[in-house]
Design a protein around this motif. Structure first.
Motif, short mmCIF file in Angstrom:
data_model
loop_
_atom_site.label_atom_id
_atom_site.label_comp_id
_atom_site.label_asym_id
_atom_site.label_seq_id
_atom_site.Cartn_x
_atom_site.Cartn_y
_atom_site.Cartn_z
N THR A 1 0.81 -1.21 0.00
CA THR A 1 0.00 0.00 0.00
C THR A 1 0.85 1.26 0.00
O THR A 1 1.86 1.34 0.69
N LEU B 1 -0.23 0.39 9.53
CA LEU B 1 -0.56 -0.70 8.63
C LEU B 1 0.55 -1.75 8.60
O LEU B 1 0.28 -2.95 8.51
N GLU C 1 -8.09 -0.97 5.93
CA GLU C 1 -8.06 -2.43 6.12
C GLU C 1 -9.36 -3.06 5.61
O GLU C 1 -9.33 -4.14 4.99
N ASN C 2 -10.48 -2.41 5.87
CA ASN C 2 -11.75 -2.94 5.40
C ASN C 2 -11.80 -2.94 3.87
O ASN C 2 -12.29 -3.90 3.25
N VAL D 1 -7.09 3.97 9.25
CA VAL D 1 -6.50 2.63 9.15
C VAL D 1 -7.61 1.58 9.07
O VAL D 1 -7.54 0.63 8.28
N ASN D 2 -8.65 1.75 9.87
CA ASN D 2 -9.78 0.82 9.84
C ASN D 2 -10.46 0.82 8.47
O ASN D 2 -10.77 -0.23 7.91
N ARG E 1 -9.22 -3.01 1.78
CA ARG E 1 -8.28 -3.99 1.24
C ARG E 1 -8.81 -5.42 1.39
O ARG E 1 -8.65 -6.23 0.48
N ASP E 2 -9.48 -5.68 2.51
CA ASP E 2 -10.02 -7.02 2.74
C ASP E 2 -11.17 -7.35 1.80
O ASP E 2 -11.45 -8.52 1.53
#
Length: 252
Positions: A27, A62, A246-247, A242-243, A249-250
């Motif tokens: 990232t 991250l 991450e969401n 960050v949350n 990317r997931d």
């Protein structure tokens, strides 16, 4: 500084970037700042300082990210009555963002996060992100919700024990607190002056300029700012972003 070495692309040499990509860096964080007036007490690069700090901290959190150089200047035409402000057209900013994203995609980054830190940049970022995403292989993640951004700043003040809230944030308590936390020496405490408070028309600010609302370029009362509040604001913005990242990317 992270134990894995520098995470700031501009301070790395190219073999270090290549090695980071080969070792799982996925990232790139790209903040979109500005060079514009922030009252008589804050430097014109306030939004860029903010962008630098957020990019660095988010990349560190991250653990598999690098921070790209913050883009500056931005779309700041509504501040041009204040000397020192530098502005570019939205189309130019969007072209620069395209160039950043295409470059980072070509090098192998899988996710590119765009973080506007100046109000006038949120619209261009939201506009260009879907177009860029269709042009490149990397996922483009724009964190460009201005209402959320200002709410996070107000929430940080509240969490730090400061009973102060503003609909439109510029050079007041929240931003002054952030600069105090980033580098206290950059705040000219002796020059702090309050500006208009209460309900302020964003449409009027953008169309007619800040000078129609505030003579000194400040909205709100910077005297409410503290170092602790600035650190709380930055920490909360980083955690929230960050949350989001991450969401996103997931979900790919």
């Amino acid at each position: 500084m992270s134990s894995r070495g520098s995470i700031l692309i501009e301070k790395m040499v190219w073999p270090e970037v290549e090695s980071a990509l080969e070792n799982g860096t996925r990232t790139a964080i790209v903040s979109v700042g500005s060079i514009e007036q922030h009252g008589p007490h804050l430097p014109l690069n306030m939004d860029t300082l903010d962008g630098d700090e957020l990019s660095r901290r988010i990349a560190e959190r991250l653990g598999d990210a690098l921070a790209a150089p913050t883009i500056r200047p931005g779309c700041s035409g509504h501040h041009m009555e204040f000397p020192g402000t530098i502005t570019i057209p939205p189309e130019t900013l969007m072209d620069v963002i395209r160039g950043y994203c295409r470059s980072l995609d070509e090098h192998g980054f899988e996710h590119i996060v765009l973080i506007p830190t100046h109000g006038g940049n949120f619209g261009p970022v939201k506009t260009v992100a879907p177009d860029v995403a269709r042009e490149i292989e990397a996922t483009v993640i724009p964190l460009a919700d201005l209402d959320e951004h200002m709410q996070l700043l107000n929430d940080g003040l509240s969490e730090a024990g400061i009973d102060y809230d503003q609909d439109v944030i510029h050079a007041g308590a929240a931003e002054t607190a952030m600069v105090l936390a980033i580098n206290e020496d950059l705040v000219r405490l002796q020059d702090i002056e309050p500006g208009p408070e209460g309900e302020i028309s964003t449409t009027c600010l953008l169309s007619e300029g800040f000078k129609t609302i505030t003579e000194n370029g400040v909205l709100g009362d910077p005297n409410e700012a503290t170092v602790e509040a600035g650190e709380t604001i930055i920490r909360n913005v980083v955690a929230t972003y960050v949350n989001h990242i991450e969401n996103e990317r997931d979900s790919v």
